[in-house]
Scaffold this motif. Sequence first.
Motif, PDB file in Angstrom:
ATOM      1  N   GLY A  94      -9.000  18.639 -13.271  1.00 55.04           N
ATOM      2  CA  GLY A  94      -9.901  18.178 -12.228  1.00 55.04           C
ATOM      3  C   GLY A  94      -9.245  18.148 -10.861  1.00 55.04           C
ATOM      4  N   LYS A  95     -10.017  17.685  -9.885  1.00 56.78           N
ATOM      5  CA  LYS A  95      -9.574  17.650  -8.493  1.00 56.78           C
ATOM      6  C   LYS A  95      -8.738  16.409  -8.228  1.00 56.78           C
ATOM      7  N   VAL A  96      -7.698  16.577  -7.448  1.00 57.17           N
ATOM      8  CA  VAL A  96      -6.857  15.466  -7.007  1.00 57.17           C
ATOM      9  C   VAL A  96      -6.570  15.658  -5.525  1.00 57.17           C
ATOM     10  N   ARG A  97      -6.991  14.690  -4.706  1.00 60.11           N
ATOM     11  CA  ARG A  97      -6.766  14.759  -3.259  1.00 60.11           C
ATOM     12  C   ARG A  97      -5.592  13.853  -2.903  1.00 60.11           C
ATOM     13  N   ILE A  98      -4.601  14.439  -2.250  1.00 60.33           N
ATOM     14  CA  ILE A  98      -3.384  13.718  -1.896  1.00 60.33           C
ATOM     15  C   ILE A  98      -3.264  13.677  -0.379  1.00 60.33           C
ATOM     16  N   ALA A  99      -3.140  12.475   0.157  1.00 66.37           N
ATOM     17  CA  ALA A  99      -3.027  12.298   1.603  1.00 66.37           C
ATOM     18  C   ALA A  99      -1.606  11.880   1.951  1.00 66.37           C
ATOM     19  N   SER A 100      -1.075  12.451   3.032  1.00 69.44           N
ATOM     20  CA  SER A 100       0.260  12.078   3.477  1.00 69.44           C
ATOM     21  C   SER A 100       0.416  12.436   4.953  1.00 69.44           C
ATOM     22  N   THR A 101       1.617  12.216   5.472  1.00 76.50           N
ATOM     23  CA  THR A 101       1.889  12.531   6.869  1.00 76.50           C
ATOM     24  C   THR A 101       2.015  14.043   7.051  1.00 76.50           C
ATOM     25  N   ASP A 102       1.882  14.488   8.288  1.00 74.64           N
ATOM     26  CA  ASP A 102       2.001  15.927   8.529  1.00 74.64           C
ATOM     27  C   ASP A 102       3.392  16.440   8.170  1.00 74.64           C
ATOM     28  N   SER A 103       4.432  15.622   8.386  1.00 76.41           N
ATOM     29  CA  SER A 103       5.792  16.057   8.074  1.00 76.41           C
ATOM     30  C   SER A 103       5.968  16.282   6.578  1.00 76.41           C
ATOM     31  N   LEU A 104       5.547  15.327   5.768  1.00 74.83           N
ATOM     32  CA  LEU A 104       5.668  15.472   4.320  1.00 74.83           C
ATOM     33  C   LEU A 104       4.770  16.587   3.803  1.00 74.83           C
ATOM     34  N   CYS A 105       3.584  16.723   4.408  1.00 72.96           N
ATOM     35  CA  CYS A 105       2.659  17.774   3.966  1.00 72.96           C
ATOM     36  C   CYS A 105       3.198  19.168   4.250  1.00 72.96           C
ATOM     37  N   GLN A 106       3.931  19.332   5.313  1.00 71.15           N
ATOM     38  CA  GLN A 106       4.424  20.663   5.662  1.00 71.15           C
ATOM     39  C   GLN A 106       5.786  20.975   5.054  1.00 71.15           C
ATOM     40  N   ASP A 124      -6.534  20.678  -9.724  1.00 72.02           N
ATOM     41  CA  ASP A 124      -6.957  21.358  -8.491  1.00 72.02           C
ATOM     42  C   ASP A 124      -6.617  20.443  -7.317  1.00 72.02           C
ATOM     43  N   PHE A 125      -5.575  20.793  -6.544  1.00 76.83           N
ATOM     44  CA  PHE A 125      -5.072  19.900  -5.500  1.00 76.83           C
ATOM     45  C   PHE A 125      -5.681  20.204  -4.133  1.00 76.83           C
ATOM     46  N   THR A 126      -5.939  19.134  -3.392  1.00 77.39           N
ATOM     47  CA  THR A 126      -6.235  19.215  -1.963  1.00 77.39           C
ATOM     48  C   THR A 126      -5.226  18.335  -1.247  1.00 77.39           C
ATOM     49  N   LEU A 127      -4.539  18.886  -0.250  1.00 72.32           N
ATOM     50  CA  LEU A 127      -3.522  18.157   0.498  1.00 72.32           C
ATOM     51  C   LEU A 127      -4.095  17.807   1.865  1.00 72.32           C
ATOM     52  N   LEU A 128      -4.169  16.514   2.159  1.00 72.72           N
ATOM     53  CA  LEU A 128      -4.779  16.009   3.386  1.00 72.72           C
ATOM     54  C   LEU A 128      -3.673  15.523   4.316  1.00 72.72           C
ATOM     55  N   SER A 129      -3.522  16.195   5.454  1.00 71.79           N
ATOM     56  CA  SER A 129      -2.433  15.923   6.381  1.00 71.79           C
ATOM     57  C   SER A 129      -2.943  15.111   7.565  1.00 71.79           C
ATOM     58  N   ASN A 130      -2.429  13.879   7.694  1.00 69.86           N
ATOM     59  CA  ASN A 130      -2.861  13.030   8.793  1.00 69.86           C
ATOM     60  C   ASN A 130      -1.865  11.892   8.925  1.00 69.86           C
ATOM     61  N   ASN A 131      -1.447  11.593  10.148  1.00 74.86           N
ATOM     62  CA  ASN A 131      -0.497  10.501  10.347  1.00 74.86           C
ATOM     63  C   ASN A 131      -1.159   9.133  10.371  1.00 74.86           C
ATOM     64  N   THR A 132      -2.488   9.074  10.452  1.00 76.70           N
ATOM     65  CA  THR A 132      -3.186   7.807  10.322  1.00 76.70           C
ATOM     66  C   THR A 132      -3.412   7.519   8.844  1.00 76.70           C
ATOM     67  N   HIS A 133      -3.567   6.252   8.494  1.00 77.41           N
ATOM     68  CA  HIS A 133      -3.737   5.866   7.100  1.00 77.41           C
ATOM     69  C   HIS A 133      -5.147   6.185   6.625  1.00 77.41           C
ATOM     70  N   ASP A 142      -7.446  10.423  -3.205  1.00 81.74           N
ATOM     71  CA  ASP A 142      -7.189   9.773  -4.488  1.00 81.74           C
ATOM     72  C   ASP A 142      -5.807   9.139  -4.539  1.00 81.74           C
ATOM     73  N   ILE A 143      -4.833   9.807  -3.947  1.00 78.06           N
ATOM     74  CA  ILE A 143      -3.447   9.339  -3.960  1.00 78.06           C
ATOM     75  C   ILE A 143      -2.889   9.477  -2.551  1.00 78.06           C
ATOM     76  N   VAL A 144      -2.082   8.504  -2.134  1.00 78.02           N
ATOM     77  CA  VAL A 144      -1.387   8.614  -0.849  1.00 78.02           C
ATOM     78  C   VAL A 144       0.110   8.614  -1.089  1.00 78.02           C
ATOM     79  N   VAL A 145       0.812   9.442  -0.335  1.00 79.13           N
ATOM     80  CA  VAL A 145       2.272   9.409  -0.268  1.00 79.13           C
ATOM     81  C   VAL A 145       2.581   8.899   1.134  1.00 79.13           C
ATOM     82  N   ARG A 146       2.960   7.639   1.210  1.00 79.68           N
ATOM     83  CA  ARG A 146       2.935   6.937   2.499  1.00 79.68           C
ATOM     84  C   ARG A 146       4.244   6.209   2.777  1.00 79.68           C
TER      85      ARG A 146
END
Length: 284
Positions: A94-106, A124-133, A142-146
């Motif tokens: 299934g789909k898993v959306r992971i949010a983190s900072t632009d530095s970690l995402c890149q 099925d991963f989606t990586l969400l890059s944003n420095n705001t929480h 779904d998951i944050v690396v923060r």
Amino acid sequence: MNKENWDDIRYVLAVRRHGSLNAAATALNVTHATVLRRVAAFEQRHACHLFGKATSGYAPRPETQQIFAAMEDVENAVLALDRTIAGADRSPVGKVRIASTDSLCQIVLPGILRRISERFPGLDFTLLSNNTHHDLTRLTADIVVRPSPGLDGGLTGLKAGALRFAVYHDGTPGQKWLALQGALDKSKPAQWMADNIAPASIISGADSFLVLRQMAAEGAGRTFLPTFVGDAEPRLQRDPETPPGMTVPLWVAMLEEIAHTPRFTLVRDQLLARLKPLFAAERT
């Protein structure tokens, strides 16, 4: 209740919430005619008339208040059942959306997710890059690396180590400081700068450590950077006088309500296993 009844309820509730057939059709990604047909089918099946036409669209008739309340109870029960079924699914699919900072995402996460995907191809991963929480209560991820001193907002998680910060510059003497702006102005380095650096010694800045790295490499000034960001730029050098103890815990977290969903816990554990070797030496 059969499936046809539930489907009709979905359409009726969409009209009530959005106030018109067109708006309901847009929300459900169907045609105007489909919404009209499903609402009419429900009314005919139950011998009732739910809506009256108003200048602003469709409005529930006053006498239908209890009917709509019962429909919402049905909807909540069906959605609760869906969540229970999803939580009981033991397969890592299934789909898993992971949010983190632009530095970690890149710099860090793409390679980690590739290796997880090779081992578990059903994810099925989606990586969400944003420095705001991200507000996970609104299910934006779904998951944050923060990197954060702690967790809030109903999150539960584990530490993967810590980010260490250092001061970087291109070797030019007497440089002023680059400002940490936007979401970065709440960071630990930004707080240290506010307490220790005179405003006249701070010039232009950015809201991204990746941008700040490029600015410093071009000679625009000195700046704090996470060491995994700064050490990767050969044009920069660490300032040996970086303030001590400039570290922030790195969390892998998710909402408590979904913390036992198998694919999310699997991905969390995989992320932790792969992040810890990278950041363990900097763990607080």
